[in-house]
Design a protein around this motif. Structure first.
Motif, PDB file in Angstrom:
ATOM      1  N   LYS A   8      -9.087  -2.452  -3.442  1.00  0.00           N
ATOM      2  CA  LYS A   8      -8.178  -3.588  -3.329  1.00  0.00           C
ATOM      3  C   LYS A   8      -7.624  -3.938  -4.707  1.00  0.00           C
ATOM      4  CE  LYS A   8     -12.236  -6.539  -2.962  1.00  0.00           C
ATOM      5  NZ  LYS A   8     -13.305  -5.735  -2.519  1.00  0.00           N
ATOM      6  N   GLU A  47      -3.033  -5.844  -1.889  1.00  0.00           N
ATOM      7  CA  GLU A  47      -3.038  -4.561  -1.191  1.00  0.00           C
ATOM      8  C   GLU A  47      -4.483  -4.100  -1.084  1.00  0.00           C
ATOM      9  OE1 GLU A  47      -1.550  -0.685  -3.032  1.00  0.00           O
ATOM     10  OE2 GLU A  47       0.194  -1.459  -1.930  1.00  0.00           O
ATOM     11  N   SER A  81      -7.327  -1.249   1.088  1.00  0.00           N
ATOM     12  CA  SER A  81      -7.489  -0.076   1.932  1.00  0.00           C
ATOM     13  C   SER A  81      -8.492  -0.435   3.018  1.00  0.00           C
ATOM     14  CB  SER A  81      -7.994   1.099   1.083  1.00  0.00           C
ATOM     15  OG  SER A  81      -8.273   2.200   1.902  1.00  0.00           O
ATOM     16  N   THR A  92      -3.574   1.745   3.985  1.00  0.00           N
ATOM     17  CA  THR A  92      -3.199   0.744   2.995  1.00  0.00           C
ATOM     18  C   THR A  92      -2.523  -0.421   3.706  1.00  0.00           C
ATOM     19  OG1 THR A  92      -2.890   2.436   1.308  1.00  0.00           O
ATOM     20  CG2 THR A  92      -1.848   0.315   0.909  1.00  0.00           C
ATOM     21  N   THR A 129      -0.935  -4.300   3.137  1.00  0.00           N
ATOM     22  CA  THR A 129      -0.422  -5.237   2.146  1.00  0.00           C
ATOM     23  C   THR A 129      -0.181  -6.575   2.817  1.00  0.00           C
ATOM     24  OG1 THR A 129       0.701  -3.394   1.066  1.00  0.00           O
ATOM     25  CG2 THR A 129       1.345  -5.602   0.396  1.00  0.00           C
ATOM     26  N   LEU A 179       7.597  -4.887  -3.617  1.00  0.00           N
ATOM     27  CA  LEU A 179       6.586  -3.933  -3.149  1.00  0.00           C
ATOM     28  C   LEU A 179       7.178  -2.622  -2.667  1.00  0.00           C
ATOM     29  CD1 LEU A 179       4.408  -6.434  -1.136  1.00  0.00           C
ATOM     30  CD2 LEU A 179       3.666  -5.166  -3.153  1.00  0.00           C
TER      31      LEU A 179
END
Length: 134
Positions: free
Chosen positions: A7, A16, A18, A23, A25, A36
């Motif tokens: 993170k 963001e 995982s 992934t 966000t 982004l």
């Protein structure tokens, strides 16, 4: 069981992380979308992002580079708050709201409970200055 890893915070955009290898966000500012995600790649891949028209705290979600949607967090107005207009008439004084909340939220709440004068997005010292102005 989900596994959260890798993170990091993308300032000023959001967070963001995982999750199970994907992934994800999370961001609150609709302008963060362009920070982004590359605007040209959005157009090439037909990625459509539209800011929420809702009133409240908006949390946007993306998985990978795909916009997934948003959540709206807002408080319910207490029924007793609607009596504020009656109080104003009884004491013969105008009620003014000074708030640190987003202007749109303050406007929405004040309109619903009948307060005509309000100020939002104020810091504590801004509130003191407003009180001194009256």
């Amino acid at each position: 069981m989900s596994r959260i890893g890798n993170k990091h915070i993308v300032i000023p955009a959001g967070v963001e992380v995982s999750i199970n290898g994907a992934t994800v966000t999370v961001f609150a500012d609709p302008f963060a979308w362009d920070i982004l995600f590359d605007k040209l790649k959005q157009e090439e891949n037909n990625i459509i992002f539209t800011p929420s028209p809702d009133i409240g705290t908006i949390i946007y979600l993306a998985e990978g580079k795909n916009y997934k949607g948003y959540l709206v967090i807002s408080d319910k107005i207490k029924e007793s708050s609607k009596n504020i207009k009656n109080l104003s008439e009884i004491i013969n004084k105008e009620i003014i709201v000074l708030s640190g909340d987003n202007n749109n939220i303050v406007k929405d709440v004040c309109n619903k409970i009948g307060i005509k004068k309000y100020f939002g997005e104020l810091l504590p010292l801004d509130k003191v200055a407003k009180v001194e102005d009256f």
